[in-house]
Every structure is written in C-alpha cells, then in structure tokens.
Design a protein around this motif. Structure first.
Motif, mmCIF file in Angstrom:
data_model
loop_
_atom_site.group_PDB
_atom_site.id
_atom_site.type_symbol
_atom_site.label_atom_id
_atom_site.label_comp_id
_atom_site.label_asym_id
_atom_site.label_seq_id
_atom_site.Cartn_x
_atom_site.Cartn_y
_atom_site.Cartn_z
ATOM 1 N N ARG A 169 -71.847 16.855 -6.511
ATOM 2 C CA ARG A 169 -70.616 16.058 -6.529
ATOM 3 C C ARG A 169 -69.381 16.589 -5.849
ATOM 4 O O ARG A 169 -68.497 15.871 -5.855
ATOM 5 N N LEU A 170 -69.597 17.698 -5.550
ATOM 6 C CA LEU A 170 -68.057 18.503 -4.913
ATOM 7 C C LEU A 170 -68.081 18.098 -3.454
ATOM 8 O O LEU A 170 -69.082 18.134 -2.622
ATOM 9 N N PRO A 171 -66.896 17.954 -3.133
ATOM 10 C CA PRO A 171 -66.705 17.726 -1.515
ATOM 11 C C PRO A 171 -67.046 18.793 -0.581
ATOM 12 O O PRO A 171 -67.108 19.717 -0.745
ATOM 13 N N GLY A 172 -67.837 18.222 0.470
ATOM 14 C CA GLY A 172 -68.253 19.164 1.509
ATOM 15 C C GLY A 172 -69.592 19.645 1.249
ATOM 16 O O GLY A 172 -70.156 20.348 2.066
ATOM 17 N N VAL A 173 -70.400 19.201 0.187
ATOM 18 C CA VAL A 173 -71.463 19.793 -0.419
ATOM 19 C C VAL A 173 -72.519 18.723 -0.150
ATOM 20 O O VAL A 173 -72.554 17.692 -0.470
ATOM 21 N N GLU A 174 -73.662 19.256 0.776
ATOM 22 C CA GLU A 174 -74.924 18.537 0.911
ATOM 23 C C GLU A 174 -76.166 19.104 0.292
ATOM 24 O O GLU A 174 -76.325 20.328 0.617
ATOM 25 N N PRO A 176 -79.413 19.134 -2.820
ATOM 26 C CA PRO A 176 -80.348 19.706 -2.220
ATOM 27 C C PRO A 176 -81.040 19.010 -1.065
ATOM 28 O O PRO A 176 -81.173 17.981 -1.064
ATOM 29 N N SER A 177 -81.581 19.841 -0.015
ATOM 30 C CA SER A 177 -82.476 19.253 0.945
ATOM 31 C C SER A 177 -83.768 18.810 0.409
ATOM 32 O O SER A 177 -84.048 18.752 -0.737
ATOM 33 N N ASP A 178 -84.552 18.303 1.331
ATOM 34 C CA ASP A 178 -85.859 17.716 1.112
ATOM 35 C C ASP A 178 -86.768 18.651 0.336
ATOM 36 O O ASP A 178 -87.637 18.173 -0.415
ATOM 37 N N ASP A 179 -86.753 19.903 0.659
ATOM 38 C CA ASP A 179 -87.386 20.978 -0.184
ATOM 39 C C ASP A 179 -86.954 21.011 -1.578
ATOM 40 O O ASP A 179 -87.646 21.804 -2.399
ATOM 41 N N GLY A 180 -85.801 20.658 -1.866
ATOM 42 C CA GLY A 180 -85.188 20.624 -3.234
ATOM 43 C C GLY A 180 -84.594 21.866 -3.356
ATOM 44 O O GLY A 180 -84.089 22.301 -4.653
ATOM 45 N N SER A 181 -84.372 22.930 -2.412
ATOM 46 C CA SER A 181 -83.726 24.257 -3.178
ATOM 47 C C SER A 181 -82.682 24.655 -2.040
ATOM 48 O O SER A 181 -82.204 25.909 -2.074
ATOM 49 N N THR A 182 -82.614 23.882 -0.833
ATOM 50 C CA THR A 182 -81.688 24.388 0.006
ATOM 51 C C THR A 182 -80.190 23.592 0.145
ATOM 52 O O THR A 182 -80.338 22.351 0.078
ATOM 53 N N TRP A 183 -79.157 24.054 -0.099
ATOM 54 C CA TRP A 183 -77.901 23.180 0.000
ATOM 55 C C TRP A 183 -77.151 23.769 1.323
ATOM 56 O O TRP A 183 -77.318 24.729 1.748
ATOM 57 N N GLU A 184 -76.195 22.761 1.806
ATOM 58 C CA GLU A 184 -75.483 23.037 2.816
ATOM 59 C C GLU A 184 -74.121 22.695 2.691
ATOM 60 O O GLU A 184 -73.797 21.718 1.906
ATOM 61 N N TYR A 185 -73.192 23.404 3.283
ATOM 62 C CA TYR A 185 -71.732 22.914 3.053
ATOM 63 C C TYR A 185 -71.349 22.311 4.688
ATOM 64 O O TYR A 185 -71.572 22.944 5.819
ATOM 65 N N VAL A 186 -71.041 21.026 4.641
ATOM 66 C CA VAL A 186 -70.840 20.519 5.618
ATOM 67 C C VAL A 186 -69.298 20.106 5.981
ATOM 68 O O VAL A 186 -69.027 19.456 6.847
ATOM 69 N N GLY A 187 -68.530 20.771 5.094
ATOM 70 C CA GLY A 187 -67.027 20.488 5.320
ATOM 71 C C GLY A 187 -66.372 19.491 4.825
ATOM 72 O O GLY A 187 -66.937 18.761 3.959
ATOM 73 N N PRO A 188 -65.160 19.496 4.985
ATOM 74 C CA PRO A 188 -64.308 18.367 4.281
ATOM 75 C C PRO A 188 -64.968 16.963 4.441
ATOM 76 O O PRO A 188 -65.532 16.362 4.999
#
Length: 188
Positions: A169-174, A176-188
């Motif tokens: 729920r935090l800003p810039g966070v995407e 988890p991925s389709d595999d359910g265990s990978t997170w990505e920071y996409v910025g503001p």
C-alpha cells in the motif's frame, strides 16, 4: 495550573508531533504557513505542529517571523530561499514524507504505542530497502530487513505476514509479482 493543549475542530487531535519530513512536505512554495494551517492539513494538534515547526526552524530548514497587529500575534513559517532554492523541497524529501504519512495512517497492530512505532519503523525500513534495491524478493526482505527491525516478532515469517500487505500500500511499491515473491520500486 496545567494548561490544556489547543484543539482544532470538535475532534480530539492525535497525541504526538508529526515527523519533521511530513511537516516540511506541506511547504510546496515560499508562501508562509501558520501552525494552525499545518495542523489542520495534517490533522494533528496545533501545539504538536508548532513544536515540529519550531524544531525545523532550529535545524535551519525553515524560517519564522512574528506578525503583530496590536494585541494579536501570529507566527508565520516559510521556506528559506537560501536552503530551498526555487522555493520547494527536494523530491526525495517529499517522497519520504508521503511514505511516512501513508505509514502513519495504516492500521498497525501492537499492545502499546511503542510497539506500533517499532512496526511502523520496520515498514519504513522495508520501503527504503526496496527503493534502494529496485527489485527485491520476499526472501531478501526477511534476510536483510528483519534482523535489524524485528518489531517484536519472533520469526521472520510472522514479521512478513504483518509487513507484506502493508508494504503493497506504500507509494512507489509494485508487487508482489505474478510469481508472488518479487517486489519492485517504481518511484513516486
């Protein structure tokens, strides 16, 4: 005689001063702000906003001026053009303030305010780790963040069960991925 803190509106204001970065983020130009205006925007007690504003003045992040009209006095706070060229704060400070504001609004379990603060700190550190790394697995969060920010949890799995839904729920966070265990920071 103990004087009660000033209140705004009919509601009981929150009981602690807002973080300095959150207050600083309310200044988006060189236009002056009052403690009452900042308190209303952040939904905190005026006295708590004033305390944080004073700390920002002491740290050299803001300037203040007393405006007097007869018996009435008001303190105006404003960004220093020397410290904040162009009259705005840097994007990193604004981004961090947005994250801190979001974390402060999240429901966090804990039997005491101190425990809730530890858990909010762990969540903020997880966000920082993700922002620094760009892409992070569940396992990496548990390995790198959990040991220094256990937040009262006895196991990394229990800690992750608390943190995982809130991190999303935090800003810039995407994630988890389709595999359910990978997170990505996409910025503001």
């Amino acid at each position: 005689m103990v004087q009660e803190p000033e209140r705004h509106g009919d509601e009981e204001p929150p009981g602690e001063a807002p973080p300095r970065a959150v207050v600083l983020a309310t200044f988006d130009s060189l236009a002056p702000r009052t403690a009452e205006g900042v308190a209303g925007e952040l939904d905190v007690a005026r006295d708590h906003a004033a305390a944080t504003l004073s700390a920002l003045v002491d740290a050299g992040e803001l300037e203040s001026a007393a405006l007097v009209d007869g018996d009435d006095a008001l303190t105006a706070y404003y960004l220093s053009p020397d410290v904040h060229p162009g009259g705005s704060i840097d994007p990193e400070t604004a981004r961090r303030a947005a994250v801190q504001r979001t974390i402060a609004e999240l429901d966090v379990p804990g039997v005491s305010e101190m425990m809730q603060d530890w858990r909010r700190d762990a969540l903020e550190r997880a966000w920082e780790f993700l922002a620094e790394e760009g892409t992070v697995s569940d396992r990496a969060f548990k390995r790198e963040v959990y040991p220094g920010h256990k937040a009262g949890y006895d196991t990394a799995e229990a800690w992750w069960a608390f943190l995982r839904p809130r991190l999303a729920r935090l800003p810039g966070v995407e994630g988890p991925s389709d595999d359910g265990s990978t997170w990505e920071y996409v910025g503001p």
